[in-house]
Design an enzyme around this catalytic site. Structure first.
Site, PDB file in Angstrom:
ATOM      1  N   LEU A  15      51.843  10.686  -8.490  1.00  0.00           N
ATOM      2  CA  LEU A  15      50.779  11.428  -8.190  1.00  0.00           C
ATOM      3  C   LEU A  15      49.471  10.971  -8.693  1.00  0.00           C
ATOM      4  O   LEU A  15      48.410  11.367  -8.124  1.00  0.00           O
ATOM      5  CB  LEU A  15      51.081  13.034  -9.086  1.00  0.00           C
ATOM      6  CG  LEU A  15      52.357  13.569  -8.788  1.00  0.00           C
ATOM      7  CD1 LEU A  15      52.461  14.747  -9.458  1.00  0.00           C
ATOM      8  CD2 LEU A  15      52.451  13.925  -7.298  1.00  0.00           C
ATOM      9  N   GLY A  16      49.568  10.130  -9.739  1.00  0.00           N
ATOM     10  CA  GLY A  16      48.179   9.514 -10.178  1.00  0.00           C
ATOM     11  C   GLY A  16      48.568   8.599 -11.079  1.00  0.00           C
ATOM     12  O   GLY A  16      49.484   8.394 -11.716  1.00  0.00           O
ATOM     13  N   ARG A  17      47.434   7.648 -11.535  1.00  0.00           N
ATOM     14  CA  ARG A  17      47.483   6.704 -12.622  1.00  0.00           C
ATOM     15  C   ARG A  17      46.027   7.046 -13.394  1.00  0.00           C
ATOM     16  O   ARG A  17      45.073   7.179 -12.936  1.00  0.00           O
ATOM     17  CB  ARG A  17      47.325   5.171 -11.880  1.00  0.00           C
ATOM     18  CG  ARG A  17      48.560   5.002 -11.272  1.00  0.00           C
ATOM     19  CD  ARG A  17      48.495   3.226 -10.519  1.00  0.00           C
ATOM     20  NE  ARG A  17      49.746   2.924 -10.055  1.00  0.00           N
ATOM     21  CZ  ARG A  17      49.916   3.126  -8.724  1.00  0.00           C
ATOM     22  NH1 ARG A  17      49.163   3.891  -7.974  1.00  0.00           N
ATOM     23  NH2 ARG A  17      51.078   2.798  -8.127  1.00  0.00           N
ATOM     24  N   SER A  19      44.628   5.516 -17.556  1.00  0.00           N
ATOM     25  CA  SER A  19      44.656   4.466 -18.592  1.00  0.00           C
ATOM     26  C   SER A  19      45.783   4.499 -19.426  1.00  0.00           C
ATOM     27  O   SER A  19      46.303   3.465 -20.040  1.00  0.00           O
ATOM     28  CB  SER A  19      43.280   4.516 -19.380  1.00  0.00           C
ATOM     29  OG  SER A  19      43.348   5.728 -20.191  1.00  0.00           O
ATOM     30  N   GLY A  21      48.760   5.599 -18.526  1.00  0.00           N
ATOM     31  CA  GLY A  21      50.174   5.533 -17.712  1.00  0.00           C
ATOM     32  C   GLY A  21      50.051   6.112 -16.355  1.00  0.00           C
ATOM     33  O   GLY A  21      48.808   6.159 -15.783  1.00  0.00           O
ATOM     34  N   THR A  22      51.266   6.239 -16.033  1.00  0.00           N
ATOM     35  CA  THR A  22      51.297   6.738 -14.479  1.00  0.00           C
ATOM     36  C   THR A  22      52.009   8.110 -14.442  1.00  0.00           C
ATOM     37  O   THR A  22      53.073   8.484 -15.021  1.00  0.00           O
ATOM     38  CB  THR A  22      52.268   6.100 -13.714  1.00  0.00           C
ATOM     39  OG1 THR A  22      51.665   4.505 -13.680  1.00  0.00           O
ATOM     40  CG2 THR A  22      52.149   6.297 -12.143  1.00  0.00           C
ATOM     41  N   LYS A  36      54.765  12.149 -17.129  1.00  0.00           N
ATOM     42  CA  LYS A  36      53.660  11.207 -17.590  1.00  0.00           C
ATOM     43  C   LYS A  36      54.611   9.890 -18.131  1.00  0.00           C
ATOM     44  O   LYS A  36      54.833   9.995 -19.269  1.00  0.00           O
ATOM     45  CB  LYS A  36      52.655  11.687 -18.321  1.00  0.00           C
ATOM     46  CG  LYS A  36      51.451  10.791 -18.667  1.00  0.00           C
ATOM     47  CD  LYS A  36      50.273  11.309 -18.982  1.00  0.00           C
ATOM     48  CE  LYS A  36      49.083  10.437 -18.893  1.00  0.00           C
ATOM     49  NZ  LYS A  36      47.896  11.221 -19.150  1.00  0.00           N
ATOM     50  N   ASP A 130      40.284  15.265 -26.214  1.00  0.00           N
ATOM     51  CA  ASP A 130      39.687  14.628 -24.869  1.00  0.00           C
ATOM     52  C   ASP A 130      39.531  15.724 -23.921  1.00  0.00           C
ATOM     53  O   ASP A 130      39.916  15.647 -22.681  1.00  0.00           O
ATOM     54  CB  ASP A 130      40.970  13.567 -24.606  1.00  0.00           C
ATOM     55  CG  ASP A 130      40.183  12.642 -23.459  1.00  0.00           C
ATOM     56  OD1 ASP A 130      38.876  12.425 -23.330  1.00  0.00           O
ATOM     57  OD2 ASP A 130      40.985  12.023 -22.596  1.00  0.00           O
TER      58      ASP A 130
END
Length: 413
Positions: A15-17, A19, A21-22, A36, A130
């Site tokens: 679905l996305g990457r 910093s 992980g994936t 994740k 964050d």
């Protein structure tokens, strides 16, 4: 290609990457999940794995309608993964990329949701560290709220804390996303719950204005602004809402509201902003934000330095995109003399729509035209003054006889 994650989960589609992980769309015993999968170098760090296991209870115990729940933590060989609820929607960064800014009612409703999620986390002793639009998901299948806003959920709890271990970051490094870092983090103090409030107030400002209050330009300049500058006002919003933003962006952590107070106050203000259109303000003055290069612990691959601000959504159908505002950016802590440099030359004041940015070609051209016009006006004024003086002198001389000119008043006896 599908891959097994532990004994209970299967990762089917990226679905996305980011910093760290994936993110994969996966399947578990209870149905679809988001997985994740942390980077291999993180998974091979035994200290990090130990911290991961220690945080298991806190992360799994955090349940709230406005938090993306962590269902499981998997440590299996080289795999280190968080298994989370799958939110069918998009993330707030993607929404901002599309709309640039939101109507105040929708912005306030979304931030109130996130504040409620933070309140539950802080009550459990968990600090997010964050908070930013990339980590806020919008549930498109949930009921619409004020201003047509979809329910907002905060995700990625604990990841910053897990990765920010003493061995991975020296005392001279700070971890976070520059635009949203509280001043006390910049000054090297430990993060408390107040850092999340500061970051969330920054998100609210960004949703209203289309830009963050202290961002733009080199990360060092951004860090200095957080410590030295006051936030520039936004025209067109109720004073009660503005005062709330200012209070939560206070430099002193103790001056900020608690998350539960912030959520309640925002909901009280919803009637004041109902039906208001998005604000009509332009990009702030100061250093340009275009083409900002990412500042990360690892060099960006060739050709990716100018990639647009992306997101790491935990939702199906999203395009993989790295972000130049991604999580866990590593930066040097500015020295005291650097922070004491003040705000001169770095202020970011919103401009009226259509006004040229100082330093831009259009601004320089306008300035030159004004200088030429002022110079010509000054020359004309001086010339006019000189002609007027000459004429006045000539007229006086013309009305006087030679005798008058030579005569003087008789002295008093």
């Amino acid at each position: 290609m599908a891959r097994k994650i532990g004994s209970r989960y299967t990762a089917n589609q990226i679905l996305g990457r980011g910093s760290a992980g994936t993110v994969w769309l996966g399947e578990g015993p209870e149905g679809p999940v988001a997985i994740k999968l942390l980077r291999e170098d993180l998974a091979s760090d035994q200290e990090l794995v130990g911290r991961f296991v220690q945080e298991r209870t806190a992360l799994l115990g955090l349940e709230h309608p406005n938090v993306v729940s962590v269902r499981d933590l998997v440590v299996d060989g080289n795999d280190l993964a968080l298994v989370m609820d799958l939110v069918r929607g998009t993330d707030l960064r993607t929404r901002l990329d599309r709309d640039r800014r939101l109507a105040p009612e929708a912005a306030v409703a979304i931030v109130a949701d996130v504040a409620d999620g933070l309140a539950a986390a802080h009550a459990a002793g968990v600090v997010h560290r964050d908070v930013k639009p990339e980590n806020v998901l919008l549930d498109m299948q949930g009921p619409l709220g004020p201003g047509g806003a979809h329910p907002a959920l905060l995700t990625d709890f604990g990841v910053a804390k897990l990765i920010d271990s003493p061995r991975r970051t020296r005392a001279t490094k700070i971890i976070g996303t520059p635009d949203y870092l509280a001043p006390e983090i910049v000054e090297g103090l430990p993060p408390r719950a107040a850092v999340d409030i500061y970051a969330l107030a920054t998100v609210l400002y960004e949703l209203l204005a289309g830009f963050t209050p202290f961002g733009g330009g080199h990360p060092g300049a951004v860090l200095r602004r957080h410590v030295t500058e006051t936030v520039a006002p936004l025209p067109g919003i109720p004073d009660e809402l503005w005062q709330l933003v200012v209070q939560c962006l206070a430099k002193a952590p103790a001056s900020r509201l608690r998350a539960s107070e912030l959520g309640g106050r925002l909901r009280e203000l919803l009637p004041l902003v109902a039906g208001m259109p998005p604000l009509d303000v332009d990009e702030p003055d100061g250093e340009p934000v275009e083409e900002e290069a990412p500042v990360t612990q690892e060099a960006a691959p060739a050709g990716e330095g100018a990639r647009r601000r992306g997101a790491v959504p935990l939702v199906p159908g999203a395009k993989p995109a790295d972000s130049n505002r991604d999580t866990h950016t590593s930066m040097r802590v500015p020295a005291p003399d650097e922070l004491a440099g003040g705000a001169r030359g770095t202020a970011r004041v919103p401009r009226a729509t259509g006004a040229p940015r100082p330093g831009s070609a259009r601004h320089r051209s306008t300035t030159r035209r004004r200088r030429v016009a002022l110079g010509a006006a000054a020359v004309a004024l001086v010339a006019a003054a000189g002609v007027g003086t000459w004429l006045a002198t000539s007229d006086d001389d013309a009305g006087a006889t030679p005798q008058d000119k030579n005569n003087t008043a008789p002295a008093a006896p």
